[in-house]
Write a protein that holds these residues in place. Sequence first.
Motif, PDB file in Angstrom:
ATOM      1  N   TYR A   1     -52.825  10.234 -17.418  1.00 19.78           N
ATOM      2  CA  TYR A   1     -51.631  10.967 -16.988  1.00 19.78           C
ATOM      3  C   TYR A   1     -51.760  12.454 -17.329  1.00 19.78           C
ATOM      4  N   SER A   2     -50.835  13.228 -16.800  1.00 23.37           N
ATOM      5  CA  SER A   2     -50.850  14.664 -17.046  1.00 23.37           C
ATOM      6  C   SER A   2     -49.418  15.164 -17.117  1.00 23.37           C
TER       7      SER A   2
ATOM      8  N   ARG B   1     -61.135   5.781  -8.453  1.00 28.28           N
ATOM      9  CA  ARG B   1     -59.691   6.014  -8.355  1.00 28.28           C
ATOM     10  C   ARG B   1     -59.336   7.491  -8.484  1.00 28.28           C
ATOM     11  N   GLY B   2     -58.385   7.940  -7.648  1.00 29.42           N
ATOM     12  CA  GLY B   2     -57.876   9.296  -7.762  1.00 29.42           C
ATOM     13  C   GLY B   2     -56.907   9.409  -8.920  1.00 29.42           C
ATOM     14  N   GLY B   3     -56.376  10.609  -9.144  1.00 36.28           N
ATOM     15  CA  GLY B   3     -55.433  10.819 -10.238  1.00 36.28           C
ATOM     16  C   GLY B   3     -56.119  10.728 -11.583  1.00 36.28           C
ATOM     17  N   THR B   4     -55.359  10.380 -12.619  1.00 40.34           N
ATOM     18  CA  THR B   4     -55.902  10.262 -13.965  1.00 40.34           C
ATOM     19  C   THR B   4     -55.214   9.140 -14.725  1.00 40.34           C
TER      20      THR B   4
ATOM     21  N   ASP C   1     -53.332  17.040 -11.272  1.00 45.97           N
ATOM     22  CA  ASP C   1     -54.373  16.017 -11.180  1.00 45.97           C
ATOM     23  C   ASP C   1     -55.359  16.370 -10.073  1.00 45.97           C
TER      24      ASP C   1
ATOM     25  N   HIS D   1     -48.945  17.775  -1.238  1.00 55.18           N
ATOM     26  CA  HIS D   1     -49.650  17.077  -2.312  1.00 55.18           C
ATOM     27  C   HIS D   1     -50.543  15.932  -1.858  1.00 55.18           C
TER      28      HIS D   1
ATOM     29  N   ASN E   1     -60.853  10.722 -13.291  1.00 53.25           N
ATOM     30  CA  ASN E   1     -61.149   9.425 -13.900  1.00 53.25           C
ATOM     31  C   ASN E   1     -62.645   9.229 -14.095  1.00 53.25           C
TER      32      ASN E   1
ATOM     33  N   ARG F   1     -54.079  16.273  -3.096  1.00 52.53           N
ATOM     34  CA  ARG F   1     -54.500  15.989  -4.473  1.00 52.53           C
ATOM     35  C   ARG F   1     -54.922  14.541  -4.683  1.00 52.53           C
ATOM     36  N   GLY F   2     -54.493  13.671  -3.806  1.00 48.93           N
ATOM     37  CA  GLY F   2     -54.721  12.252  -4.033  1.00 48.93           C
ATOM     38  C   GLY F   2     -55.954  11.719  -3.331  1.00 48.93           C
TER      39      GLY F   2
END
Length: 319
Positions: free
Chosen positions: A69-70, A63-66, A12, A249, A17, A252-253
């Motif tokens: 989902y991944s 928003r971070g991430g997705t 991610d 990690h 997003n 990544r966020g």
Amino acid sequence: MKRIAVLTSGGDAPGMNAAIRAVVRSGAYHGVEVFGVYRGYTGLIQGDLKLLSLGDVGDIIHRGGTILYSARCEEFKTEEGRKKAVEQLRKNKIDGLVVIGGDGSFQGAKKLTALGFPTIGVPGTIDNDIPGTDFTIGFDTAINTVIDCIDKIRDTAYSHERTYVVEVMGRDAGDIALWAGLADGAESILIPEAPYDLNEIVERLKHSNERGKKHSIIIVAEGVGSGIEIGEKIKEITGCETRVTVLGHVQRGGSPTAFDRVLASRMGAKAVELLLEGKKDKMVSIRNNEVVGIDFDKAFSMKHKPDLQLYDLAKILSI
């Protein structure tokens, strides 16, 4: 083209997003239905698709991430798995696919095109290691996260007169280490694309100490090796108190920066535009601030290289 689908794959990255939002809303603007595929290629094979409304992508740009989902998918690496994916796309009357992800995701996207399904790639990875584009979605946010962490570590390094080795992510690329190191005034930056001499690093530490500076920050890209091992070697040679921080990690966020939100919006909209123009087998790229589409083959034929002028500048400024 009446229906397209979008998925996120691989690691991610902040801004994914925003890219999803851009695909959905650009599609709606042009009268195209957009389906979200959940959990990347795994969800594609399983037919885990949902029609996304304007409301579904509201309040996600920050928003971070997705939200999709991944997941890693071994089955998709097989020809049988890819055929299942195309069958699901045909079954749901999807006419084109947007894949947001990194190099491995794009390899899969190209193979879908080879099976006759129009696919466009949008580069989303914090590593900034995709050839053919100046920047990838998530990179700017990641380096700002690293900078914030290093600022805090430097306070402690100063207070205790210590050398800190900070290991950052990037896979086989040194972009995160390079940009964050230059921006934060690191005394040394170790990246896989440039050879380093541990004795030279030690000499720089001694020089800093002689002019009265009692703390130092050394940034190590994970592609170089273990920050812990490098820190131990420096401590062994210098005898100075050395600490190591592996950021991991956390990079990544987080909420994407303005740059990543704008980049993701531009790239997502461009992906829809390319599909509507009948293009396929292409990656969205930003070159000299212009968003364009380039052939996957052309991108794959290139080799990612960081800006080594920045590396030389960092050495000059950290004397």
